[in-house]
Every structure is written in structure tokens, then in C-alpha cells.
Design an enzyme around this catalytic site. Structure first.
Site, mmCIF file in Angstrom:
data_model
loop_
_atom_site.group_PDB
_atom_site.id
_atom_site.type_symbol
_atom_site.label_atom_id
_atom_site.label_comp_id
_atom_site.label_asym_id
_atom_site.label_seq_id
_atom_site.Cartn_x
_atom_site.Cartn_y
_atom_site.Cartn_z
ATOM 1 N N VAL A 71 0.833 -1.207 0.000
ATOM 2 C CA VAL A 71 0.000 0.000 0.000
ATOM 3 C C VAL A 71 0.869 1.259 0.000
ATOM 4 C CG1 VAL A 71 -1.685 1.323 1.339
ATOM 5 C CG2 VAL A 71 -1.967 -1.155 1.047
ATOM 6 N N ASN A 127 6.131 3.617 13.572
ATOM 7 C CA ASN A 127 6.356 2.615 12.530
ATOM 8 C C ASN A 127 7.725 2.836 11.885
ATOM 9 O OD1 ASN A 127 6.258 0.904 10.367
ATOM 10 N ND2 ASN A 127 4.408 1.770 9.458
ATOM 11 N N CYS A 130 7.897 -0.098 7.966
ATOM 12 C CA CYS A 130 7.068 -0.290 6.775
ATOM 13 C C CYS A 130 7.968 -0.665 5.606
ATOM 14 C CB CYS A 130 6.277 0.964 6.433
ATOM 15 S SG CYS A 130 5.351 0.744 4.882
#
Lengths: 301, 267
Positions: A71, A127, A130
Site C-alpha cells: 500500500v 512505525n 514499513c
């Protein structure tokens, strides 16, 4: 009924079950299926300082017992989140945690500082793992220096509970966890997706627009359980376990190797009500095994 | 409101060598409200390569039954195709926006009845049956243009003929006009495009682009139903996005039906 309450540093969860970032939207998408009051927390979509369009389609490939996605952190930016999303979710009866990503220690910190101001957000999940963005993301999470630089910068800007989400795409995840702990993280969560690839042999090309993607689902669970076990022995801060949890038994497995809480991710796509069912299942398991407090099973393996 | 519901298979009819028609009854007797163009996420029977649910468009809702047309192209869809009467399927529904049929609510019976052209290719005809039925019930005159490779691939032909005028093209010429649907769209002797107030399209992407081009040239409003690969179907995973003039939008929640003016297709 057993006591299900757990704590991640200063953050109290009514039960150890949270939903993983990027798999549960902002919670709003799942309100028809599961009451938020049933969950320990929800971790909303990856949010960055500036809006991101994400990667081109196709972004998903189904694989044996799992899926790949690339994504690429599509989101409208932290200002949009604060102005337009936060008012819709701030009164949800659960811990609403924001997953924060960035491309430099400075913009991670700036994004975290905006969220610090949002009264009803008690924690962020940083995060640094990713796998689907070129700038930043996993680049920080795969070296001790990179991880340290981001956590150091964010810790200065953010005073509430700071959870750092670790990448499994490293030689030794325990080393990264120790560095993150030393820089002041309150908890670590793991694992993010494992980098993978899938080929359409008729077209002789990758099934994903950017070539590679992150693998999630039950296929990754044994790897995740092993890494949680490893990290739980390496750090003193609480560990949040995730990776392929589909059932209450899966969640209990993670807790037995040292996870204080868990996140349910890809399973939400198959059964949008699964997170609530996992809470009920944990409760039933504890009762049938005469365990009075869930904390009794954390780290028993 | 969206639901996770068990449905019992009332019948499973083989339509041709690749497609089956399942008629399903909600086990609890409560059929959710649905709109033409919406879809469901079906949990296929367990198989190694089927992990996620399968998005399937709603073919019809009639007499308390939900109709799903399933093309058997992979392990999951083949497993569904082999299911028997009495077995049950778990669905998440209703999903997506559907065709914009609401503008036809207040059709004035005294004025000329609006004409809508529904163009389908292959299994893409599935949502058009439901759309045509509902449009007709609202005083609209539906015309169907159905394209297939060969005569046996023109699915549910007699059902379409009960609702409106049906034009057919087959690639091998075994039924209707030989060629693609665009053959008919470019022949004003057969259809006068400008007489339609809307064109609704579902089928392979090259076909939809070609139809969208014809619609644009003739100044007719056109919407297309996309079938990008998806995971959640709820707007959470952001896997099924389509580029639009407003950035990447989810086909599962912002679509699957888009007006062609929203898309960035080169038409």
C-alpha cells in the site's frame, strides 16, 4: 471471568486485544461488526506529517495462508487526521492509538508532536518498519543507528506512551529492540510484515506494482512467535505481539512467549468481527483452564 | 448497515462451462437492504490458496433470495461452484456504492420515460440484471447490450429479455452481431446513443474503456463498475485503489461504480 487487564507502561488496556494498523481503518469501518468497547485498543492507519498517495495499483497479492501488500502508507497527513478524523473517533470507548511514520527523524517527531496535542490519543505506535516506502519507513528499522535516531527524536517530542513497531527483516531483532528500549520507548510491537514477492508467471512480472510487498497472515505466525520470544527475553519493556493471529489460541500463544498484549491484523479482512471473538475466546480459555488473571500466562514459555 | 451472515444455498445452477448461478436464502430470514451494483464478500470453503474472501457482485435479489453469479477461475471460485443445495456460505454484505439509480426515483409517468443503456461483457453482465429490474420498476426503459466470446457465454439471456430490449454481440458471430459491443455502439442504425440519459457498464476493462469513449463522444453520462483486487472490502486495507481526479480511492467503498468523469482513464 478472569481479569484481562494489562498495562503497557502507563497505558492500561481492558484486555490485551488490539487491532493492527492498516487493517482496521479508523475503527469506523468496523462499527457494524464489533463494539469498540470490547477491545483493548485500536491502532489506526499509518499517519505521516504530509499527505501520501501511496503506491500504484496493484497493491495486494493473495498467497498461501497469507497476503502480500504494498500500500505504501496512503494517508491524508496528520493535520487532516487531527482536524477531520480525530473528532469522529475521539469518543470511542477504547484506547485509540495512532501509528506514526515518516521519512526523517525530524518529521517523525513533528508528526508525533501534533498527535501529542490530541487529548484522547493516549499512545502512538512508531512505525520504523514499513517495507513499502522508499523514503524512510523500514530504512530506519533495520539498523540500530537508524532506529535509535528516530526513537530519540520522537521521545523528545512525545511524552505519552510510545510503542515502537519493529521490522522482522533484520539479522537480529533483539539488538534493535534493546536500542529502542535504551532510547526511551515504553513498549515494542512486533512483527511488521515480512518482505516478500509473488510472480505472475504468464505475464512474467511481479503481482505487485513496486515488485515487493509485506507478507502477513497465518503464514508468518511461527516467525512472529519466535521473534516475540526472542525480544521478550532481551528487553524489560512490554512487548506487543502480532503476526498472523486468527484465533484466541493464536493470541494466547503470543502471550505465552512473552507478549503483554497482541494485535489482530489480516484476520480482520476475513472476519470483520474477529477481534471481539478473540477477546471472548481468550476469556473462555482462561476460565476453562482456571486461570484467574491473564498476566499469569505471559512469558510462561 | 453491513452484516456478516450465513446463507443457505437453495440452488446451484450451472450456466455454462465456467459459470454457476447460486440462489441463497439468509439463514435468519432477514435479507439486508441492497442496491444494484453492490457486492458481497464470500468466504470460500477452505482451500490452500484461498485465504481472503471473494468479492462477488449481486446478480439479483428477488423473492427473498440473493443471486450470485460465480465464474470458476481459481481454487476458491471452483470450490464454491461445486457446493450443493443445503450447504451454507458466509457473506459480508452489502458492500460498495452501487449504480446511481436514485436519480430515477421520481420518474414522472406523464413525461417521456428515460432510457438507460446497460452494457455488459462476459460475467460482467451479472449486476446489470438487478440494475435493469430495479430501473424498470422505477419507470425507466432499460436496453441491454451484452457481449460474449460465443453464444453460450451470453448468460441469463432470457431473463434480460423479460426486462427490456436486448442487443447481443459475440466474438465468433454465433449469436447476434459478430465482434465487440463497440460494433453496435458505433452503428446509429441500431442504437442512437444520444437518446440515453445514462450508460451503465460492467465488464473487462478494455471494454469499459471503449464504451466510456463512445459515451463521452456522444455526451452521454456513463458509469462503470470496477473489479480491482481487494482484501477487506470495507475501505480499511487500501489495496483496491483506483486513480481518480481526487487521488487514489477505494473501489470497495468509493466504488465499485464510478462515473467516468471521476477516473483518469485516457478516453
Amino acid at each position: 471471568m478472569a481479569n484481562l487487564t494489562v498495562k503497557l507502561s502507563a497505558l492500561t488496556l481492558r484486555n490485551p486485544v488490539m487491532t493492527a494498523s492498516g487493517t482496521f481503518g479508523y475503527g469506523l469501518e468496523f462499527e457494524d461488526f464489533v463494539p469498540m468497547s470490547k477491545l483493548g485498543g485500536i491502532i489506526v492507519k499509518g499517519t505521516t506529517l504530509l499527505p501520501r498517495e501511496g503506491n500504484d495499483y496493484p497493491r495486494m497479492a493473495e498467497t498461501a495462508s497469507g497476503m502480500l501488500n504494498c500500500v505504501g502508507l496512503q494517508n491524508k497527513g496528520v493535520r487532516y487526521f487531527a482536524d477531520s478524523i480525530y473528532p469522529q473517533i475521539k469518543d470511542m470507548d477504547t484506547n485509540v492509538i495512532v501509528n506514526v511514520s515518516g521519512s526523517s527523524p525530524e518529521n517523525y517527531a513533528e508528526c508525533a508532536a501534533v498527535i501529542e496535542e490530541l487529548e484522547r490519543i493516549p499512545a502512538i505506535e512508531l512505525n520504523i518498519s514499513c517495507p513499502n516506502v522508499k523514503d524512510g519507513g523500514m530504512a530506519f528499522g533495520v539498523t540500530c543507528e537508524g532506529a535509535a535516531s528516530v526513537v530519540k527524536a520522537v521521545r523528545k517530542a512525545y511524552s505519552k506512551t510510545l510503542i515502537v513497531k519493529l521490522s522482522p527483516n533484520v539479522t537480529n531483532i533483539a539488538d534493535i529492540a534493546r536500542v529502542v528500549e535504551a532510547e526511551g520507548a515504553d513498549a515494542v510491537s512486533l512483527i511488521n510484515t515480512l518482505m516478500g514477492m509473488s510472480i505472475d508467471i504468464e505475464r512474467r512480472s511481479s503481482r505487485l506494482s513496486i515488485g515487493t510487498g509485506g507478507l502477513s497472515g497465518p503464514a508468518v505466525k511461527p516467525v512472529a512467535v519466535r521473534m516475540v520470544h526472542q525480544v521478550a527475553h532481551a528487553v524489560k519493556i512490554p512487548v506487543v505481539g502480532l503476526g498472523g493471529i486468527m484465533t484466541a489460541e493464536d493470541a494466547i500463544e503470543f502471550m505465552m512467549v512473552g507478549a503483554t498484549a497482541v494485535e489482530v491484523g489480516t484476520a480482520n479482512f476475513i472476519d470483520p468481527a474477529v477481534s471481539g471473538k478473540i477477546v471472548e475466546g481468550i476469556n473462555r480459555w482462561l476460565d476453562s483452564h482456571k486461570v484467574k488473571d491473564i498476566r499469569e500466562i505471559i512469558g510462561v514459555v | 448497515m453491513k452484516y456478516i451472515k450465513d446463507f443457505a444455498i437453495v440452488s446451484n445452477e450451472r450456466l455454462d462451462d465456467r459459470n454457476v448461478l447460486l440462489k441463497l436464502r439468509p439463514v435468519d430470514g432477514q435479507m439486508p437492504d441492497t442496491k444494484p451494483g453492490q457486492f458481497v464478500q464470500v468466504q470460500a470453503p477452505a482451500a490452500q490458496d484461498t485465504f481472503l474472501r471473494l468479492p462477488i457482485s449481486i446478480n439479483n435479489v428477488e423473492d427473498g433470495l440473493l443471486w450470485l453469479m460465480v465464474q470458476m477461475i481459481g481454487e476458491g471460485t471452483r470450490a464454491i461452484g461445486q457446493m450443493k443445495e443445503g450447504q451454507s456460505l458466509n457473506l459480508v454484505l452489502p458492500l460498495g456504492n452501487g449504480f446511481s439509480i436514485d436519480e430515477f426515483w421520481n420518474t414522472d409517468s406523464r413525461s417521456m420515460r428515460p432510457q438507460v443503456l446497460l452494457v455488459g461483457g462476459g460475467v460482467g453482465i451479472a449486476p446489470l440484471l438487478y440494475a435493469g429490474r430495479v430501473l424498470k420498476s422505477r419507470g425507466v426503459e432499460p436496453t441491454f447490450l451484452l457481449g460474449a466470446r460465443t453464444a453460450s457465454g451470453v448468460l441469463e439471456r432470457s431473463l434480460f429479455e423479460q426486462i427490456g430490449r436486448v442487443l447481443i454481440t459475440t466474438e465468433d458471430g454465433s449469436l447476434g452481431t459478430r465482434g465487440f459491443v463497440t460494433q453496435i455502439l458505433s452503428d446509429s442504425q441500431i442504437v442512437e446513443l444520444s437518446s440515453f440519459s445514462k450508460i451503465m457498464v460492467c465488464g473487462p476493462k478494455p471494454m469499459m474503456i471503449a464504451v466510456a469513449r463512445c459515451a463521452k463522444q456522444n455526451g452521454v453520462d456513463c458509469e462503470v463498475s470496477l473489479e480491482n483486487m481487494m482484501a477487506c472490502g470495507l475501505g480499511a486495507c487500501l489495496c483496491c485503489v483506483e486513480k481518480t481526479i481526487n487521488g487514489n480511492l477505494c473501489v470497495c467503498t468509493d466504488g465499485p461504480v464510478f462515473n467516468i468523469n471521476q477516473l483518469t482513464w485516457q478516453i
